[in-house]
Motif scaffolding. Structure first.
Motif, PDB file in Angstrom:
ATOM      1  N   HIS D   7       0.865  -1.163   0.000  1.00  0.00           N
ATOM      2  CA  HIS D   7       0.000   0.000   0.000  1.00  0.00           C
ATOM      3  C   HIS D   7       0.905   1.217   0.000  1.00  0.00           C
ATOM      4  CE1 HIS D   7      -2.644   3.035   1.600  1.00  0.00           C
ATOM      5  NE2 HIS D   7      -3.519   2.415   0.885  1.00  0.00           N
ATOM      6  N   ASP D   9       0.907   3.698   1.609  1.00  0.00           N
ATOM      7  CA  ASP D   9       0.949   4.558   2.757  1.00  0.00           C
ATOM      8  C   ASP D   9       0.279   3.889   3.913  1.00  0.00           C
ATOM      9  OD1 ASP D   9      -1.558   6.647   3.665  1.00  0.00           O
ATOM     10  OD2 ASP D   9       0.433   6.856   4.453  1.00  0.00           O
ATOM     11  N   GLY D  10       0.675   4.306   5.093  1.00  0.00           N
ATOM     12  CA  GLY D  10      -0.110   3.918   6.228  1.00  0.00           C
ATOM     13  C   GLY D  10      -0.892   5.126   6.627  1.00  0.00           C
ATOM     14  N   GLY D  11      -2.113   5.117   6.434  1.00  0.00           N
ATOM     15  CA  GLY D  11      -2.903   6.276   6.802  1.00  0.00           C
ATOM     16  C   GLY D  11      -3.002   7.202   5.627  1.00  0.00           C
ATOM     17  N   ASP D  12      -2.664   8.411   5.806  1.00  0.00           N
ATOM     18  CA  ASP D  12      -3.000   9.346   4.753  1.00  0.00           C
ATOM     19  C   ASP D  12      -1.785   9.972   4.115  1.00  0.00           C
ATOM     20  OD1 ASP D  12      -2.224  10.678   6.932  1.00  0.00           O
ATOM     21  OD2 ASP D  12      -3.798  12.162   6.901  1.00  0.00           O
ATOM     22  N   LEU D  13      -0.616   9.578   4.526  1.00  0.00           N
ATOM     23  CA  LEU D  13       0.542  10.148   3.887  1.00  0.00           C
ATOM     24  C   LEU D  13       0.815   9.332   2.646  1.00  0.00           C
ATOM     25  CD1 LEU D  13       2.786  12.244   4.078  1.00  0.00           C
ATOM     26  CD2 LEU D  13       4.218  10.381   4.811  1.00  0.00           C
ATOM     27  N   ALA D 171       3.987  -3.649   7.421  1.00  0.00           N
ATOM     28  CA  ALA D 171       2.911  -3.751   8.398  1.00  0.00           C
ATOM     29  C   ALA D 171       2.744  -2.457   9.174  1.00  0.00           C
ATOM     30  CB  ALA D 171       3.183  -4.915   9.354  1.00  0.00           C
ATOM     31  N   PHE D 172       3.845  -1.704   9.315  1.00  0.00           N
ATOM     32  CA  PHE D 172       3.749  -0.428  10.031  1.00  0.00           C
ATOM     33  C   PHE D 172       3.099   0.612   9.137  1.00  0.00           C
ATOM     34  CE2 PHE D 172       7.292  -2.051  12.603  1.00  0.00           C
ATOM     35  CZ  PHE D 172       6.901  -1.623  13.848  1.00  0.00           C
ATOM     36  N   PRO D 173       2.169   1.351   9.672  1.00  0.00           N
ATOM     37  CA  PRO D 173       1.693   2.492   8.898  1.00  0.00           C
ATOM     38  C   PRO D 173       2.858   3.446   8.644  1.00  0.00           C
ATOM     39  CG  PRO D 173       0.261   2.059  10.757  1.00  0.00           C
ATOM     40  CD  PRO D 173       1.469   1.193  10.930  1.00  0.00           C
ATOM     41  N   THR D 175       3.493   6.742   7.889  1.00  0.00           N
ATOM     42  CA  THR D 175       3.741   8.000   8.603  1.00  0.00           C
ATOM     43  C   THR D 175       4.108   7.756  10.057  1.00  0.00           C
ATOM     44  OG1 THR D 175       1.850   8.714   7.314  1.00  0.00           O
ATOM     45  CG2 THR D 175       2.865  10.320   8.762  1.00  0.00           C
ATOM     46  N   LEU D 176       3.355   6.833  10.664  1.00  0.00           N
ATOM     47  CA  LEU D 176       3.614   6.522  12.065  1.00  0.00           C
ATOM     48  C   LEU D 176       5.030   6.025  12.259  1.00  0.00           C
ATOM     49  CD1 LEU D 176       0.755   4.563  13.754  1.00  0.00           C
ATOM     50  CD2 LEU D 176       1.865   6.656  14.432  1.00  0.00           C
ATOM     51  N   PHE D 177       5.436   5.157  11.367  1.00  0.00           N
ATOM     52  CA  PHE D 177       6.764   4.581  11.467  1.00  0.00           C
ATOM     53  C   PHE D 177       7.811   5.682  11.330  1.00  0.00           C
ATOM     54  CE2 PHE D 177       9.197   0.508  10.041  1.00  0.00           C
ATOM     55  CZ  PHE D 177       9.917   0.569  11.208  1.00  0.00           C
TER      56      PHE D 177
END
Lengths: 340, 551, 323, 328
Positions: D7, D9-13, D171-173, D175-177
């Motif tokens: 994917h 991105d994780g989230g919206d980035l 597996a990590f989103p 942006t968070l990562f």
């Protein structure tokens, strides 16, 4: 009686960035009820485009039927409204394709895909159409048809899929069945079965068949007439016997010599045609076949040979056809020649 | 195809329409709710005040300390006394009267009779004793127990040798007697703290966690529903309130972590009282009008710019090899164009500081810090005197700040000013707790802090900041003379003499630029135009008792 | 089918362990700034007795593998620890935030589906037309727009500039966080959040449609006499949708894990922003617990996507081809 | 399919990453797709080299050329900035002007709230963005190419290990990562590109691995092996040149992605720290000033948009020109 299908001077061109591709450039033939016509040629010779043109399945753009006339039961297909032609497709003229693996929609059940045409053209309800679809599957020799109808195409083997395609094409009892290389993608053993099936079905339904193939051998048993195409044009046209036993055009000779068929072999050895089919954008001047033709003379490089009736019902587009000394027997095996 | 497309388009339009109707519907319901059920006999009555706060740490009195929680806490709870929002005078609240013995060691509070908790039970003296002991019990981990440090028995409870506050005695349901360890004439101020409000034992004991999110108090407003963390806290008027009924129906505390977002919400008309971001102050004043006294907001006079008893200053690590030289610190102080910072960052609404003690405190001296002015030439001279002509040989220093609160702007301006006299620096931002750790560990060169008065006296600005060993002396300034003078000053009984002593101390630390005063704080908040008679007190709490909303 | 699901779950285990291992590594003293004990204590005075007590409570005195064991068993029991900054458990905090994130994610997905699919289909069916150019260009632009900037602009324009005309129909989200929440406030954040994915959906939809329309079975369907509309919207679309649905599913998983930027711009109290704020405040239990939960959510939604993918695509549902 | 998909991105980035975009956007330069693919094969021109051909096709793609031009322009402007920006406008960190001035001849993009010239900051901000973009992608490329080629070439346990590690990263989103990583490393210019670079390798490794897997099957590789070529030689001479096209496309798009990520991180305060000008940081400062000073919001955002868009268009153009089929 008038023929079922009468094609006159059909021209189908494609407009690409690199220029106009004359995929079909002036093809004429006719087909009577219940008859079988084979269109033979190498890939790129325009035989598939001819078939698609008959059903007006050429995408526009980039394709365009640039000229000619296609009379189906004396009505010009090229002048029909979209609606009229749609009511013809699948109902009066049906088609099966080369690759059964990709010609069935993977996300619909086989039975459903067969029933679709029935519901469209015969106004059947879902139940009746499904029943008829099962019937058709049985007819084409699918064992356990009721449950198989609920299968998805990928659950069918290649041969079964082509049987399914035939069932689909014949479901509406069409007048003409166009078969575009129906056996090319199949195993040899299956090929024979499918051809047999087609013959059987033709006998049963009385449909005329246009059989498109690059393999002359395939059609020997089936076809009444044969049309040989090269670079978008007809090069030879006649009855199957004429073309097989008295071929007139050097290209046909080449095709026949490429066949590993011992029953009609007169020279014994395989003798393939050298070189590649020409680019349709850049068709050689004169006779399109001249760069590969062992007999090419100057006139072949400059003048386009017209399709001439050499003997009754048997025509050829070669400057020299009909000349008595110009026969297949004198043809040297072109494989021995250097052709660039 | 095109027909299909038309259908698709129609679908989209229908959805858009539905969304719009939903929007309209949402608005209608909202307006339905807001005016309240009562007929508007008095046009002042009714309405819900939308008040911006950031997420409080606690709203349960047991740990009520920072401004956000206190703001909520004081609307839900009434302590024994309260303060006038403008004059800070002590006024009766839960106690209708009180008295102390002559040496101010024993205080007796007489409670209002018939006052009720929001659960309907009457408030008694026992509830205060319970609440205070709850705070003083170490297992409850209250961080504000020190308020009661003067009460007899506090030390024993902290040491866990006692489970009761010996000095708190319930004389009868309406009389509370408090005995102190020593005389403390200002004890009445202490018991005004919202953290020392009564709590109903039955509710707390039943479910402390639930109480923490939906405390039951005795104040003018009660919790309408449990605290929706990071979203909102809703309080509504408590009908059985013993005191004067507020005009508004309730307060929605809208929780946002970001002041900039809060201001956007204000502009969108969704909140009634917010801080003004730097850069927008003048425009906001122009648009909404300034409050004449700086604290009271009314339509057309919506911006509160009143003085706070607080100062913004730069910390200089007095133990740093380079910075321990007073000449260096003076040079830095002289190099900073405070007026420019006040103009740019605060659009002239703040005043450059000339000393550490703000105006408004008795004893404030203009120009108490001799280097607290902008003089580039003098700064260069001082730097040369310290052995760094034009900054030659001066090591690159770090300017530390706590990130995310707008200090970047100020320190970037400081950085440019220092550069002008040849001092190169880099900015280092860190999060608040980490930042304090760094300061405490002396792991910094230059930092920034603000200091707010607990009590309006000079001592409060000098003793904690400059006494050797004081926890708030993050500059690590240490001067035996100053230490002695500070101790001495506390014992001086005569006001004038004492102030003179403090002024002398301020001059000593000022001459050494022990810290670098920057400017004095002011309110920068704006109310919406429906807010009438709202008071934002100098100590930074909004008063919901007097405010009413234009319909 | 069940076997497939089971295999997918088995595959998730090493990934999950890897994730927790990385997160756990962040807890090892010295790696993160600040003394963990001091962080837990906050502003209370740290006495040696208190330090010992806290080390005991948090198993900080154990060996690293034992600590990891405690950590994993805690996660499995739903115990993610307590926030250092807030007087609440991490589980409570996340439970609070998740509904907001889910609400935003679902509405963003709706935007993606409606606008993205429509744009992609139009663009493919009318290839090289004006609308195709519009869609193709605007999807390129949309994937290049920083979402936070888009959010700022939308907020500014719809939330404030034209609020007189829209009657506050696009109110900023915060005030919508009442109960029940006001759906209107979802509009701007969900458009913002959906922007990039919508562009991706449109692009994938377009290319998948074009690819499907070039397939042999389309020719078969045409030869059957079906109208172009039926061919496009039944035969081509059903095939083209499969990868698109997969993308949307994966995106839903990612969005369920919180959308830090959108949530920050709109001060939306969701999981992503909570974790971001916790990072800013060095509230490690919230960060780690939050990330573990988010990873689990993402993995779980992806599992659902895989299963639904299998349901959608008969080729997967019934195993490979028979040949 | 599950193992090999990703994917953006994780989230919206969202970062514009190629492989998901399954071959869309062939607006300019691909043979037209037809309902019935019946165009006969046409070999109109004698074939040139792969790269010459690609360049020919790229040149015809107006959007890609526009992107290339814009990137070149920005690079020239920002690299030469020291020569003309401070003299004519201001040093990017200088606070000498009145704050919040609207755009004027002296300050074409206005001034910000502490009196800095926005034009100068936008110009110097390009340095940060481009440098972070290029350095981050370089890091991803180095790690990704190394691991991807080993994994693709040798397969087996090594392959399994690398790919499972990549799974963990995915597996990590995203942006968070990135934020968590920066919280550990500490926010700074250098750490931003390190973090983005580290997060980028799994995608590169996957792209390379799958193209190696398909190239490896070709007979010329077997032939080379039969002739006794070393693994390294086979890799460098035979596999890489044929597997590199997707990497070029992907790398180009990743630069755009890295620029957006840097902007986002700086916007969140986890990226480039003040006073260094960065576009994301400038937007962060402009948050509450959109109404009184719209120029503070417009210009940095516009700069990010156009720069990233240029890389996206370039990537699209390259993909079409190199005829890279990107999907999983």
């Amino acid at each position: 009686m008038g023929s079922l299908l009468e094609v006159t001077d059909l021209k189908t061109h494609f407009h690409t960035r690199d220029g106009v591709v004359k995929a079909v450039d002036g093809v004429s033939f006719s087909l009577a009820e219940g008859q079988t016509l084979a269109i033979v040629g190498e890939s790129g010779s325009g035989k598939s485009v001819t078939a698609l043109s008959l059903m007006r399945l050429i995408a526009d753009p980039p394709g365009k039927i640039a000229g000619g006339r296609i009379l189906f039961r004396d009505e010009n297909v090229l002048e029909m409204s979209d609606e009229q032609i749609r009511s013809l497709r699948g109902d009066r003229i049906a088609m099966i394709f080369q690759d059964p693996m990709t010609s069935l929609n993977p996300v619909f059940r086989v039975g459903y895909q067969i029933a679709e045409a029935l519901r469209l053209h015969k106004g059947m309800d879902r139940k009746a159409a499904n029943a008829r679809a099962v019937e058709m599957l049985e007819l084409v020799g699918i064992p356990n048809a009721p449950s198989r109808a609920r299968d998805y195409p990928h659950q069918f083997s290649g041969g079964m899929r082509q049987r399914g395609m035939i069932a689909m094409a014949l479901a509406c009892d069409p007048d003409i069945l166009i078969a575009d290389e129906p056996t090319t993608a199949l195993d040899v053993t299956i090929q024979a079965q499918i051809l047999e099936l087609m013959i059987e079905m033709q006998q049963r339904t009385g449909a005329a068949i246009i059989m498109i193939t690059h393999d002359l051998g395939v059609v020997a048993d089936m076809a009444n007439d044969v049309m040989v195409m090269y670079a978008g044009r007809q090069v030879e046209y006649g009855t199957t016997d004429d073309v097989y036993y008295r071929p007139l055009h050097p290209y046909t000779w080449g095709l026949l010599d490429s066949l590993p068929r011992h029953d009609i072999s007169e020279k014994g050895d395989l003798c393939p045609i050298n070189g590649q089919p020409p680019s349709l954008i850049d068709i050689p001047s004169g006779c399109a076949f001249h760069p590969r033709c062992p007999y090419a003379k100057d006139v072949c490089r400059t003048d386009v040979p017209e399709l001439r009736e050499i003997e009754p019902g048997h025509s050829s587009a070669c400057h020299f056809s009909g000349e008595p000394e110009f026969t297949r027997d004198v043809m040297p095996c072109s494989a021995d020649m250097e052709v660039e | 195809m095109s027909e299909r497309f038309r259908k698709g388009l129609a679908l989209v339009l229908a959805l858009a329409l539905a969304a719009t109707m939903l929007a309209a519907g949402g608005c209608t319901t909202k307006t339905d709710e807001e005016p309240g059920e009562e007929p508007a006999v008095d046009e002042k009555v009714g309405g819900t005040f939308n008040f911006y706060i950031s997420e409080p740490a606690f709203i349960d009195p047991i740990n009520l300390q920072e401004s956000e929680g206190t703001q909520v806490g004081q609307s839900v709870f009434d302590s024994l006394v309260t303060f006038d929002p403008l004059t800070s005078e002590v006024k009766p609240a839960a106690a209708e009267s009180w008295e102390s013995n002559d040496d101010a060691t024993v205080w007796t509070f007489y409670l209002v009779q018939g006052a009720k908790f929001h659960n309907g039970r009457e408030v008694t003296a026992q509830d205060f004793k319970y609440a205070w002991e709850r705070i003083c019990t170490p297992a409850n981990k209250s961080e504000i127990a020190y308020h009661l440090g003067v009460v007899k028995g506090y030390d024993e409870m902290q040491a866990e040798t006692a489970t009761e506050l010996e000095g708190v005695k319930v004389v009868d349901d309406y009389t509370l007697e408090v005995t102190l360890n020593y005389a403390f004439a200002d004890f009445e101020y202490v018991v005004g703290h919202p953290a020392l409000a009564p709590v109903p034992a039955e509710a707390v004991d039943a479910d402390p966690a639930a109480f923490a999110d939906m405390p039951i108090g005795n104040g003018p407003f009660k919790m309408a529903e449990p605290w929706a963390h990071d979203q909102y806290i809703k309080v509504v008027k408590f009908d059985d309130y013993y005191g004067e009924e507020p005009y508004i129906d309730g307060v929605d505390f809208k929780i946002l972590s970001d002041q900039d977002a809060a201001f956007l919400e204000f502009q969108a008309g969704n909140v009634d009282f917010v801080p003004i971001p730097s850069g927008q102050i003048q425009a906001t004043v122009d648009e909404y009008g300034e409050s004449p006294d700086g604290y009271t907001v009314n339509p057309g006079e919506q911006v509160s710019l009143g003085e706070e008893l607080a100062i913004y200053y730069l910390l200089v690590n007095n133990e740093d090899e380079t910075l321990k030289d007073p000449a260096v610190r003076n040079a830095m102080s002289l190099a900073i164009d405070r007026q420019d910072i006040c103009d740019k960052v605060f659009e002239g609404t703040r005043v450059p500081a000339t000393g550490i003690v703000p105006p408004g405190i008795v004893g404030h001296t203009p120009d108490a810090f001799k280097s607290s002015k902008y003089d580039v030439e003098a700064a260069k001279a001082a730097l040369a005197e310290a052995g760094y002509p034009d900054g030659a040989g001066f090591p690159k220093i770090s300017l530390e700040y706590n990130s995310g609160s707008g200090h970047e702007d100020i320190l970037q301006l400081v950085q440019e000013d220092l550069k002008a006299i040849g001092i190169e620096s880099e900015l280092v931002g860190s999060e608040w707790a980490q930042y304090l750790d760094k300061l405490g560990a002396k792991d910094y060169q230059v930092g920034r802090l603000g200091w707010i008065a607990d009590y309006p006296i000079m001592d409060n600005f000098l003793y904690p900041l400059f006494k050797t060993g004081s926890t708030d002396n993050y500059a690590f300034y240490s001067n035996a003379d100053v230490d002695a003078k500070l101790d001495e000053a506390r014992m001086i009984v005569d006001d004038d003499e004492r102030v003179a002593q403090y002024q002398e101390i301020e001059k000593i630390v000022g001459d050494a630029s022990a810290v670098i005063p920057m400017f004095y704080y002011r309110h920068t908040r704006v109310a919406s135009d429906r807010v009438n008679e709202g008071i934002y007190s100098p100590n930074g709490l909004f008063t919901f008792e007097s405010v009413w909303l234009t319909k | 089918m069940l076997k497939y699901v089971f295999r997918r779950i088995l595959q998730m285990i090493p990934v999950f362990l890897g994730v927790t291992l990385i997160l756990f590594a962040l807890r090892i003293p010295g790696l993160l700034p600040g003394d963990p004990v001091q962080l837990i204590v906050g502003e209370r005075e740290l006495t040696p007795a208190l330090r010992a007590q806290i080390e005991e409570e948090h198993h900080l005195n154990e060996s690293v593998p034992v600590q990891y064991g405690y950590y994993i068993s805690g996660i499995l029991q739903g115990d993610l620890g307590r926030s250092l900054q807030k007087n609440r458990t991490v589980t409570d905090i996340l439970l609070d935030k998740f509904p907001n994130t889910a609400r935003l994610a679902v509405s963003a997905i709706l935007v993606e589906i409606i606008i993205g699919l429509l744009a992609g289909i139009i663009s493919a069916v009318k290839q090289y037309s004006f609308w195709d150019v519009v869609v193709t260009l605007s999807t390129s632009i949309l994937v290049s727009v920083p979402v936070f900037w888009l959010g700022m602009l939308l907020q500014m324009f719809f939330g404030i500039k034209i609020k007189q005309w829209t009657g506050g129909a696009f109110s900023l989200p915060m005030s919508g966080m009442g109960s029940p929440p006001d759906l209107v406030h979802l509009i701007l954040p969900s458009i913002t959040l959906a922007s990039v994915s919508t562009a991706y959906v449109a692009r994938i939809m377009r290319s998948q449609m074009l690819e499907a329309m070039g397939q042999d079975y389309i020719r078969t369907a045409m030869a059957k006499g079906l109208s172009e509309r039926v061919v496009v919207f039944k035969h081509a679309l059903k095939n083209a949708l499969i990868p698109v649905v997969t993308f949307i599913g994966i995106d839903l998983g990612a969005l369920m894990g919180g959308a830090i930027l959108t949530e920050s711009v709109f001060s939306w109290p969701g999981v992503g922003r909570e974790i971001y704020l916790a990072v800013m405040q060095r509230d490690w239990p919230v960060v780690m617990g939050g990330v573990v939960v988010v990873v689990l959510i993402v993995m779980f939604v992806n599992l659902l996507v895989d299963i639904s993918y299998a349901v959608l695509d008969p080729r997967i549902r019934y195993g490979g081809t028979t040949e | 399919m599950s193992a090999d998909r990703q994917h953006p991105d994780g989230g919206d980035l969202h970062t514009p990453r190629g492989p998901l975009d399954a071959g869309g956007h062939e607006l300019q330069d691909q043979p037209p797709r037809t309902l019935v693919p019946a165009v006969p094969e046409v070999t109109a021109h004698p074939s040139r080299t792969l790269w010459g051909d690609a360049w020919m096709r790229l040149r015809k793609n107006k959007l890609a050329i526009a992107g290339l031009t814009w990137i070149t322009f920005i690079i020239i402007v920002t690299v030469s900035a020291d020569l003309w920006v401070p003299q004519n406008f201001a040093e990017p960190t200088s606070t000498e002007f009145a704050s919040m001035q609207a755009p004027s001849a002296d300050h074409p993009f206005g001034t910000d709230r502490i009196g800095r010239d926005v034009f100068s900051r936008v110009v110097y901000g390009a340095r940060v963005s481009l440098a972070v973009g290029i350095l981050a992608v370089s890091i991803s490329l180095v790690i990704g190419l190394a691991l991807g080629s080993l994994s693709g070439y040798y397969g087996g346990l090594l392959d399994a290990f690398v790919m499972r590690t990549a799974d963990i990263f995915f597996a990590f989103p995203y942006t968070l990562f990135a934020i968590a990583l920066l919280a550990v490393l500490g926010p700074s210019y250098r750490n931003v590109f390190i973090a983005i670079g580290i997060l980028g390798w799994p995608s590169i490794a996957r792209v390379l691995r799958s193209s190696i897997l398909s190239v490896k099957e070709n007979e010329y590789v077997d032939a080379a092996r039969a002739m006794g070529a070393s693994d390294l030689r086979i890799m460098l001479r035979h596999i890489m040149p044929n597997a590199i096209a997707p990497i070029i496309v992907y790398g180009t798009m990743s630069i755009g992605g890295a620029i957006i990520t840097e902007a986002a991180l700086s916007y969140l305060g986890m990226g480039v720290q003040p006073p260094t000008p960065s576009w994301g940081g400038m937007l962060s400062e402009a948050k509450a000033l959109m109404i009184p000073a719209p120029w503070l919001t417009v210009w940095p955002g516009f700069a990010i948009l156009t720069t990233v868009l240029s890389f996206v268009l370039m990537g699209d153009g390259l993909r079409d020109a190199l005829d890279v089929k990107m999907k999983d």
